[in-house]
Design a protein around this motif. Sequence first.
Motif, mmCIF file in Angstrom:
data_model
loop_
_atom_site.group_PDB
_atom_site.id
_atom_site.type_symbol
_atom_site.label_atom_id
_atom_site.label_comp_id
_atom_site.label_asym_id
_atom_site.label_seq_id
_atom_site.Cartn_x
_atom_site.Cartn_y
_atom_site.Cartn_z
ATOM 1 N N THR A 16 0.837 -1.143 0.197
ATOM 2 C CA THR A 16 -0.085 0.121 0.052
ATOM 3 C C THR A 16 0.877 1.177 0.066
ATOM 4 O O THR A 16 0.722 1.995 -0.770
ATOM 5 C CB THR A 16 -0.920 0.125 1.328
ATOM 6 O OG1 THR A 16 -1.805 -1.201 1.352
ATOM 7 C CG2 THR A 16 -1.893 1.096 1.185
ATOM 8 N N SER A 57 -3.779 -1.247 -10.930
ATOM 9 C CA SER A 57 -5.270 -1.442 -10.242
ATOM 10 C C SER A 57 -5.648 -0.001 -10.403
ATOM 11 O O SER A 57 -6.927 0.142 -10.352
ATOM 12 C CB SER A 57 -4.802 -1.938 -9.035
ATOM 13 O OG SER A 57 -5.934 -1.992 -8.182
ATOM 14 N N SER A 98 -16.467 -2.691 -5.932
ATOM 15 C CA SER A 98 -14.832 -2.547 -5.436
ATOM 16 C C SER A 98 -14.643 -3.361 -4.479
ATOM 17 O O SER A 98 -13.117 -4.049 -4.115
ATOM 18 C CB SER A 98 -14.405 -0.995 -5.362
ATOM 19 O OG SER A 98 -13.030 -0.902 -5.122
ATOM 20 N N ASN A 99 -15.050 -3.208 -3.201
ATOM 21 C CA ASN A 99 -14.843 -3.951 -1.955
ATOM 22 C C ASN A 99 -15.032 -5.577 -2.114
ATOM 23 O O ASN A 99 -14.130 -6.210 -1.556
ATOM 24 C CB ASN A 99 -15.699 -3.574 -0.847
ATOM 25 C CG ASN A 99 -15.227 -2.373 -0.088
ATOM 26 O OD1 ASN A 99 -14.190 -1.785 -0.465
ATOM 27 N ND2 ASN A 99 -16.266 -1.411 0.487
ATOM 28 N N SER A 131 -11.766 -6.390 -4.274
ATOM 29 C CA SER A 131 -10.640 -6.211 -3.110
ATOM 30 C C SER A 131 -10.438 -7.433 -2.199
ATOM 31 O O SER A 131 -9.459 -7.776 -1.903
ATOM 32 C CB SER A 131 -10.533 -4.857 -2.573
ATOM 33 O OG SER A 131 -9.581 -4.568 -1.563
ATOM 34 N N ALA A 188 -5.306 -5.186 -4.835
ATOM 35 C CA ALA A 188 -6.448 -5.263 -3.935
ATOM 36 C C ALA A 188 -6.277 -3.825 -3.202
ATOM 37 O O ALA A 188 -7.366 -3.220 -3.010
ATOM 38 C CB ALA A 188 -6.526 -6.293 -2.812
ATOM 39 N N ALA A 240 -7.151 -0.735 -5.628
ATOM 40 C CA ALA A 240 -8.734 -0.588 -5.378
ATOM 41 C C ALA A 240 -9.252 0.012 -4.424
ATOM 42 O O ALA A 240 -10.151 0.981 -4.365
ATOM 43 C CB ALA A 240 -9.388 -1.966 -5.748
ATOM 44 N N GLN A 241 -8.763 -0.439 -3.058
ATOM 45 C CA GLN A 241 -9.095 0.203 -1.901
ATOM 46 C C GLN A 241 -8.803 1.600 -1.786
ATOM 47 O O GLN A 241 -9.752 2.540 -1.593
ATOM 48 C CB GLN A 241 -8.722 -0.466 -0.558
ATOM 49 C CG GLN A 241 -8.847 0.086 0.578
ATOM 50 C CD GLN A 241 -8.264 -0.615 1.747
ATOM 51 O OE1 GLN A 241 -8.444 -1.709 2.091
ATOM 52 N NE2 GLN A 241 -7.710 0.206 2.511
ATOM 53 N N LYS A 275 -12.052 -6.785 5.864
ATOM 54 C CA LYS A 275 -12.417 -6.217 4.512
ATOM 55 C C LYS A 275 -13.910 -6.695 4.333
ATOM 56 O O LYS A 275 -14.746 -6.288 3.609
ATOM 57 C CB LYS A 275 -11.479 -6.377 3.361
ATOM 58 C CG LYS A 275 -10.260 -5.467 3.394
ATOM 59 C CD LYS A 275 -9.192 -5.588 2.765
ATOM 60 C CE LYS A 275 -9.744 -5.322 1.229
ATOM 61 N NZ LYS A 275 -9.966 -3.916 1.194
#
Length: 302
Positions: A119, A155, A177-178, A181, A214, A217-218, A293
């Motif tokens: 991240t 992504s 999206s969630n 992800s 993932a 996307a978040q 998540k």
Amino acid sequence: MADSRRDSEWSPSDLTAVPTPTLSRSPTLALDIDINNPADLEAQLLRLKERRDSANTTSSTSSSSSDTPSKPKPKTLSTYLTTTLSPSSKYLQTQFLFLSFATGIIDACTFSLYSVFVTKQTGNTIFLALSALKHTSVSQNEANVAISISTFFISAVLFGHLGAAVGKQTRLWMFTSNCISTALVFAATASRYWCKQEATGSIALIIIALLSIAMGAQVTLAFAIKVPDINTTMVTGAIIQIATDANIFNRDNSARSRRSVFFLAMLGGAFVGAGCASRGDAVVGLLVAACLKLVVTLMGVV
């Protein structure tokens, strides 16, 4: 005697000197009345009465229809999913705090496993330079860092443009999206558990790619919805904003409170991830993050 004389001098011909009374035509009633024809006068008055009754009926109907409250339209699933999310919603902010907690877990786990973040691409950029120059302060994992940065970028491009097409601030897009992800984090967790557990190599690159996609996307979703002070990844800005807030000690300061809780969520997640990594395999931490998540994904449709 004078009055008698005047009466005797009067004759019927004097009627011609008396003006005949006439009725002016009203522009609204448009009456054409002959006062010397009683039948015509009666007919015109009857028509006037009919017009007045008709106007009263129309006015009464219009008034009653306007006073009647309109029935609310039924709320369909399509309407619910396409609703624009409110960034100021406490419920939505809670979901983003959970995602921030999950981010801390995931980055702590991936750094302990592969010496890379999935991240925090700022740290990866520094690692890439240090690894390329073979500096002894970091592991020689240029491939891990490169795959994390590149897949995160891909992504962000993919989910950013898809979100713009679907409606990036709608409930539907957040749920979609969630879902993707969360599924990717579960897939990475399963790969780490069932496959060869090495810090480098093809399996490691696949796991890093899954997690980076993932988290890309978040973070893209968080920036699109623009929940104030909670972007799920960057605490540097939150720390600066807290430190420079002129009203930092005010009792009612929601911005300071959000930034502080965001920082604590990231820090708490990092402790959980580091604890899982130090007491066993970090796969447990990845599983906890995936479950968090999943909870947020389900919260998004409630």
